[in-house]
Design an enzyme around this catalytic site. Structure first.
Site, PDB file in Angstrom:
ATOM      1  N   LEU A 160      10.076   7.651   3.091  1.00  0.00           N
ATOM      2  CA  LEU A 160      10.229   7.544   1.641  1.00  0.00           C
ATOM      3  C   LEU A 160       8.975   8.112   0.981  1.00  0.00           C
ATOM      4  O   LEU A 160       7.908   7.508   1.021  1.00  0.00           O
ATOM      5  CB  LEU A 160      10.414   6.079   1.225  1.00  0.00           C
ATOM      6  N   ILE A 186      -9.671   4.755   9.014  1.00  0.00           N
ATOM      7  CA  ILE A 186     -10.539   3.803   9.702  1.00  0.00           C
ATOM      8  C   ILE A 186      -9.720   2.634  10.242  1.00  0.00           C
ATOM      9  O   ILE A 186      -9.060   1.937   9.471  1.00  0.00           O
ATOM     10  CB  ILE A 186     -11.626   3.259   8.750  1.00  0.00           C
ATOM     11  N   LYS A 218      -7.636  -3.297  -2.260  1.00  0.00           N
ATOM     12  CA  LYS A 218      -8.049  -3.334  -0.854  1.00  0.00           C
ATOM     13  C   LYS A 218      -8.807  -4.619  -0.540  1.00  0.00           C
ATOM     14  O   LYS A 218      -8.621  -5.213   0.528  1.00  0.00           O
ATOM     15  CB  LYS A 218      -8.919  -2.114  -0.541  1.00  0.00           C
TER      16      LYS A 218
END
Length: 427
Positions: free
Chosen positions: A11, A137, A206
């Site tokens: 998507l 990472i 985050k």
């Protein structure tokens, strides 16, 4: 090896999605060997099917993302559209159809991750999202799995490459904020609308995700204290240099000393150049994780871009597909501690305060009195005066952020203080 291919729906086919499709195609045989079964790209949802997409068969393209996400033959749905909607609806439809999901959608996870985790658990499916934080990472999986038996107390890091590039340019070349932002845009590090980056929204999302994983509690982006870098000035950069420091946009998630609450914050701060984060240059990310048994761990690398993010997506895809082949599931949500998120005012920090003041006797005593009245201890004071004007630079000891903020507001009201030239936390 299993011969029936695992079918994958993609998507979104922008910068990240197109790179995911390319890797799935060019490394098809290697992926099959690593997984134990072939993997087939069964459909790609796009908004503009007429746009050239080299390497993707035109018959795979569709504008009906809902139909693709809900197809009963799809094993894994990869969502790289971004934003809250329609991504949330599409992911929930995928779970309802029994598919597992790999997503890079930090905004959605930070806003409503609990709903996604609950839907995955109900469906007996996987939800993986390594690419949502720090690009290539490896960070989410080490925290969810490798450190699952340890107690994480603090997560500290640079989690946005765009802002790190801008601040690095301001520090290394003397450029102003707008000049550094323009360079970041020209090099492709900043979006056409850089608000999410420079105002700290990206890093706050985050931080919410990492705090939830680290402390086994639910933290949303709205609970993360946030300041961007738009107010960082040349004076801030110069003041940091005089202290042997550098300015970075930091995301800091901490467990309280008594273990009864957590804090999560994103804001510019001065840190010593000798600190490992002080040497993180350009658009790179670096994250420190501090745990009881493991000690201090540092994760470093490119935090954004099509190829690095696609690498993380493909890593998740391999993990999810292995689970499907072997009949297992990956880790789900761990939120058993249910710790409250304390407000920013309760956080203890140090402050760098640069004041423009009148150059006359008694001003320093007035300023010192204000700090004392608010219970803030002064570490160092530097004073310079010339032609009736002077500057005072005060660095405090640790105090609550509420006390420091109240001190600054009281200083602004002093008639002898012409203005607050620079104000920044020191970590």
């Amino acid at each position: 090896m299993r011969t029936r291919p695992l079918k994958v729906a993609l998507l979104g086919c922008g910068t990240v999605g197109s790179e995911v499709a390319r890797i799935m195609t060019t490394q098809r045989d290697d992926l099959a060997q690593r997984i134990g079964a072939p993997v087939e790209l069964a459909g790609v949802a796009v908004r503009r099917p007429g746009r050239p997409r080299p390497g993707i068969a035109p018959e795979l393209l569709t504008t009906d993302a809902e139909e693709l996400a809900a197809r009963p033959d799809i094993d894994v749905v990869i969502e790289v559209i971004g934003g809250i909607e329609p991504s949330r609806t599409l992911i929930l439809k995928a779970f309802e159809a029994g598919a597992s999901v790999v997503t890079a959608n930090k905004a959605l996870l930070a806003a409503d991750g609990a709903t996604l985790h609950a839907a995955a658990a109900k469906a007996g499916a996987d939800l993986y999202y390594e690419a949502a934080v720090a690009g290539a990472i490896p960070l989410i999986r080490p925290m969810r799995e490798s450190l699952a038996g340890d107690k994480v107390n603090r997560v500290l890091g640079i989690m946005n490459g765009t802002t790190n590039f801008i601040l690095d340019r301001m520090d290394s070349t003397g450029a102003g904020f707008q000049e550094a932002l323009d360079e970041a845009t020209a090099l492709g590090y900043a979006e056409a609308d850089p608000t999410a980056d420079i105002e700290g929204f990206d890093a706050a999302a985050k931080a919410a995700i990492l705090a939830g994983i680290a402390f086994h509690t639910r933290v949303t982006a709205d609970e993360v204290y946030r300041e961007g870098i738009t107010e960082v000035s040349a004076a801030d950069i110069a003041g940091a240099k005089k202290m042997g420091c550098v300015v970075k946009l930091l995301a800091i998630c901490e467990r309280s000393a008594d273990g009864e609450s957590v804090t999560a914050r994103v804001h510019p701060a001065m840190i010593p150049r000798s600190h490992p984060l002080g040497g993180v240059r350009e658009a790179y990310n670096a994250v420190f994780v501090e745990a009881d048994a493991a000690g201090r761990l540092m994760f470093y690398g490119p935090g954004a871009g099509g190829a690095p993010t696609a690498s993380a997506v493909l890593g998740d895809l391999v993990a999810v597909c292995r689970n499907l082949v072997n009949g297992g599931r990956g880790p789900g949500e761990s939120a058993y501690t249910e710790l409250p998120v304390s407000p920013m005012g309760s956080v203890t920090t140090r402050y760098y305060v640069s004041l423009d003041v009148e150059d006359r006797a008694g001003v320093l005593a007035q300023v010192a009195t204000v700090f004392a009245e608010h219970g803030v201890s002064v570490d160092t004071v530097n004073q310079r005066g010339h032609d009736g004007e002077a500057s005072l630079v005060v660095v405090t000891h640790r105090a609550t952020d509420a006390a420091l903020s109240a001190t600054v507001e009281a200083l602004r009201r002093l008639t002898s203080v012409r203005g607050v030239a620079s104000l920044m936390r020191v970590e």
